[in-house]
Design an enzyme around this catalytic site. Structure first.
Site, short mmCIF file in Angstrom:
data_model
loop_
_atom_site.label_atom_id
_atom_site.label_comp_id
_atom_site.label_asym_id
_atom_site.label_seq_id
_atom_site.Cartn_x
_atom_site.Cartn_y
_atom_site.Cartn_z
N ASP A 1 3.74 -63.34 -31.25
CA ASP A 1 4.01 -61.95 -30.89
C ASP A 1 4.93 -61.88 -29.67
O ASP A 1 5.41 -60.81 -29.32
CB ASP A 1 2.71 -61.18 -30.60
CG ASP A 1 1.83 -61.90 -29.60
OD1 ASP A 1 1.47 -63.06 -29.84
OD2 ASP A 1 1.51 -61.31 -28.55
N ASN A 2 5.19 -63.01 -29.05
CA ASN A 2 6.10 -63.05 -27.91
C ASN A 2 7.43 -63.71 -28.26
O ASN A 2 8.14 -64.19 -27.39
CB ASN A 2 5.45 -63.78 -26.72
CG ASN A 2 4.30 -62.99 -26.13
OD1 ASN A 2 4.23 -61.77 -26.30
ND2 ASN A 2 3.40 -63.65 -25.44
N GLY B 1 0.50 -52.91 -26.77
CA GLY B 1 -0.69 -52.38 -26.10
C GLY B 1 -0.36 -51.71 -24.79
O GLY B 1 -1.13 -50.89 -24.27
N ARG B 2 0.78 -52.07 -24.24
CA ARG B 2 1.19 -51.41 -23.00
C ARG B 2 2.71 -51.30 -22.91
O ARG B 2 3.29 -51.35 -21.83
CB ARG B 2 0.64 -52.13 -21.79
CG ARG B 2 1.05 -53.59 -21.73
CD ARG B 2 0.78 -54.11 -20.39
NE ARG B 2 0.81 -55.56 -20.40
CZ ARG B 2 0.61 -56.27 -19.35
NH1 ARG B 2 0.34 -55.69 -18.20
NH2 ARG B 2 0.66 -57.58 -19.41
N GLY C 1 0.15 -55.57 -31.41
CA GLY C 1 0.95 -54.36 -31.17
C GLY C 1 1.27 -54.13 -29.71
O GLY C 1 0.79 -54.84 -28.83
N ARG D 1 9.60 -58.42 -32.93
CA ARG D 1 9.12 -59.80 -32.75
C ARG D 1 8.79 -60.44 -34.10
O ARG D 1 8.68 -59.73 -35.11
CB ARG D 1 7.83 -59.77 -31.91
CG ARG D 1 8.00 -59.10 -30.58
CD ARG D 1 6.82 -58.19 -30.25
NE ARG D 1 7.11 -57.38 -29.06
CZ ARG D 1 6.86 -57.76 -27.83
NH1 ARG D 1 6.26 -58.90 -27.61
NH2 ARG D 1 7.17 -57.01 -26.80
N ARG E 1 12.31 -52.04 -19.71
CA ARG E 1 13.02 -53.16 -20.30
C ARG E 1 14.11 -52.64 -21.25
O ARG E 1 13.96 -51.57 -21.83
CB ARG E 1 12.06 -54.04 -21.10
CG ARG E 1 10.82 -54.42 -20.32
CD ARG E 1 10.11 -55.58 -20.95
NE ARG E 1 9.33 -55.23 -22.12
CZ ARG E 1 8.43 -56.04 -22.66
NH1 ARG E 1 8.24 -57.24 -22.14
NH2 ARG E 1 7.73 -55.69 -23.72
#
Ligand code: AMP
Ligand code: MG
Length: 531
Positions: free
Chosen positions: A276-277, A109-110, A107, A206, A199
């Site tokens: 996840d990326n 996270g930041r 998830g 994702r 961003r």
């Protein structure tokens, strides 16, 4: 007055957090989040936000301009100090395979999504990175440091101007908070300046957003998310039917391949190609320990965390993209229920990859006509580039200057047009010189079959072979200066990287090989995930 203008200009039209199921809990505590696509979160109040850099192109993309970026509201909104009226910031729930292993729920996270805006018929999600903890922060702090934020801000924009599909970066802020990091994971943590990047992308969904729902056998939410993604981002595809889901997977596979071929073309190494990326839109996302090939080397990875296995090395990226697509296929199988069409798409990726790779390499070499010997010419060149430590960017740029005239003589003079690209020209021995002569003669012979003139070919080659890329040491120089309060190099590099294919006489100093001091320096050739 100023505030009203700024607010009015952003045409906010949220969908992700209005259409999809939300985590019913609203407190900001770490937890597993089920049957939901996101959790509402409020960004952390930064101690003393300061705008360090803004991308005027990305401002325009979302309907703002330079004046807006100077307003107090801009500073507050894009540092997380103030929430835009009528918006509900949130963090996404996703899972992922990290370094080949299923890691469960990860998830945002930041990362905190502020809102979606529509400008000139295009949808853009605005997302803060480093604006504090979320339910997905696990054992970490939700923050980002200045060095990694400078790298993400500059590289996102540089990639866009190189023509590589990517998320964009609107702004770079320092937060005024100190952040504790152990850069090389060697037990020596220290405080660094905190920073926040905003961003911008059509969506930040994702592969992992689908994977986490499939792993939990939550077909209902998986279907909702897939239908949502198709509706808003693959609008040519029919939702709610299996054929539509197959077509969706096919298009994701094509977009992913296109992205990774671009990476190979410009020499970009992502460094952490975990699922996840991987953006569902085929965008380069999550700029962490990425790097640029300087010495051409298929085995190179900038990520020290991956030094042993080298899973995410340059030459392996297209294969890993496929591995990741196969994981996405496993998730989509819950909706499609028949593995065959998915397997066929995976097989097609393999075939397309070989075709597209050769096509891309041919464009780097300025070859347009069909010739069955081209594959051999390319692989021979790849071997030579690896045997002679050669700067990828300088080499291809210099190759465009080679004319259709046969190399003569026994000496090394024929290498002169390429000399600037070799790291240790004195180490090119007799045998290697011979191999280079042989390759160049074959190349020149092959150019003879092209109908284009030397001049036309050079123009074409210069459009696919960038002159300026964000070399690892360049970003580090900008970081070192920024650490001392001087942010000028960030803008200098940003400006230069807006036209990476152009000759820029005043920036000729950046068209040079990596300096020796940067060969093994932390931040230049060695990067960690600590950011
Ligand atoms: P990455 O490898 O940077 O893509 O991160 C993997 C996971 O760790 C994602 O879920 C991130 O959101 C999370 N993460 C990374 N850094 C932090 C941080 N400083 N605080 C909270 N979560 C983080
Ligand atoms: Mg990530």
């Amino acid at each position: 007055m100023e505030r009203d203008n700024f607010m009015k200009k952003l045409n906010i039209q949220d969908t992700f957090n209005t259409v999809l199921p939300a985590d019913p809990k609203s407190e900001n505590t770490r937890r597993q989040v089920f049957e939901s696509c996101f959790s509402f979160v409020t960004p952390k109040m930064p101690a003393d936000p300061t705008l360090l850099h803004v991308s005027e192109e990305t401002l325009r993309v979302i309907g703002l301009d330079q004046i807006d970026s100077k307003s107090d509201d801009f500073l507050k909104v894009f540092s997380g100090a103030k929430i835009l009226k009528g918006t509900d910031p949130y963090s996404m729930c996703y899972g992922g395979h990290q370094f080949g292993n299923w890691a469960g729920q990860l998830g945002d996270g930041r990362a905190i999504n502020l809102a979606e805006v529509v400008h000139q018929n295009k949808r853009w999600a605005l997302q803060l990175k480093g604006a504090g903890e979320t339910p997905y922060s696990r054992s970490a702090d939700g923050l980002a440091v200045l060095r990694s934020s400078i790298r993400e801000h500059l590289c996102s924009e540089a990639m866009y101007h190189l023509g590589v599909p990517t998320t964009r970066s609107l702004s770079l802020m320092s937060s005024g908070n100190n952040v504790l990091r152990d850069v090389m994971y060697d037990g020596n943590p220290s405080y660094e300046k905190g920073a926040i990047v905003c961003r911008v992308a059509p969506s930040f969904i994702r592969f992992g957003n689908f994977q986490i729902l499939a792993a939990r056998k939550d077909v209902k939410t998986l279907k909702q998310l897939t239908d949502y993604t198709i509706k808003y981002f693959f609008s040519n595809i029919e939702m709610d039917i299996k054929e539509g889901y197959i077509q969706f997977y096919k298009e994701v596979s094509e977009k992913t391949l296109e992205m990774v071929i671009h990476w190979q073309r410009v020499g970009f190494v992502h460094g952490v190609m975990n699922t996840d990326n991987m953006s569902i839109l085929g965008l380069t996302i999550d700029y962490g320990p990425y790097g640029w090939l300087e010495g051409y080397d298929h085995a190179w990875t900038p990520n020290t965390t991956d030094n042993g296995q080298r899973r995410y090395r340059y030459g392996y990226q297209p294969h890993i993209a496929l591995w990741n697509l196969a994981q996405l296929a496993n998730a989509m199988l819950l909706l499609i229920e028949d593995p065959k069409p998915l397997e066929a798409i995976i097989e097609k990726y393999k075939i397309d990859y070989h075709l597209k790779y050769v096509e891309m390499m041919k464009s780097k070499l300025g070859l347009t006509e069909e010739n069955e010997t081209d594959k051999g010419l390319i692989s021979e060149l790849e071997d030579l580039l690896q045997m002679t430590e050669t700067d990828m960017t300088i080499f291809f740029r210099s190759l465009a200057k080679i004319n259709k005239v046969k190399m003569k003589g026994e000496g090394k003079e024929f290498l002169d047009p390429l000399l600037k690209a070799f790291y240790e020209p004195e180490k090119i021995n007799y045998e290697l010189t011979d191999s280079w002569r042989s390759w160049l003669n074959k190349y020149i012979d092959r150019l003879g079959q092209e109908s284009t003139s030397n001049e036309e070919r050079k123009t074409k080659m210069d459009k696919v072979n960038p002159k300026y890329v964000l070399r690892n040491y360049m970003a580090q120089l900008a970081i070192d200066k920024a650490d001392n309060g001087d942010y000028s190099l960030i803008d200098d590099l940003y400006q230069m990287l807006k036209t990476p294919y152009d000759e820029q006489p005043k920036n000729e100093k950046w068209f040079t090989k990596r300096p020796e001091w940067a060969r093994n320096k932390v931040g230049c050739s060695m990067l960690s995930c600590s950011s």
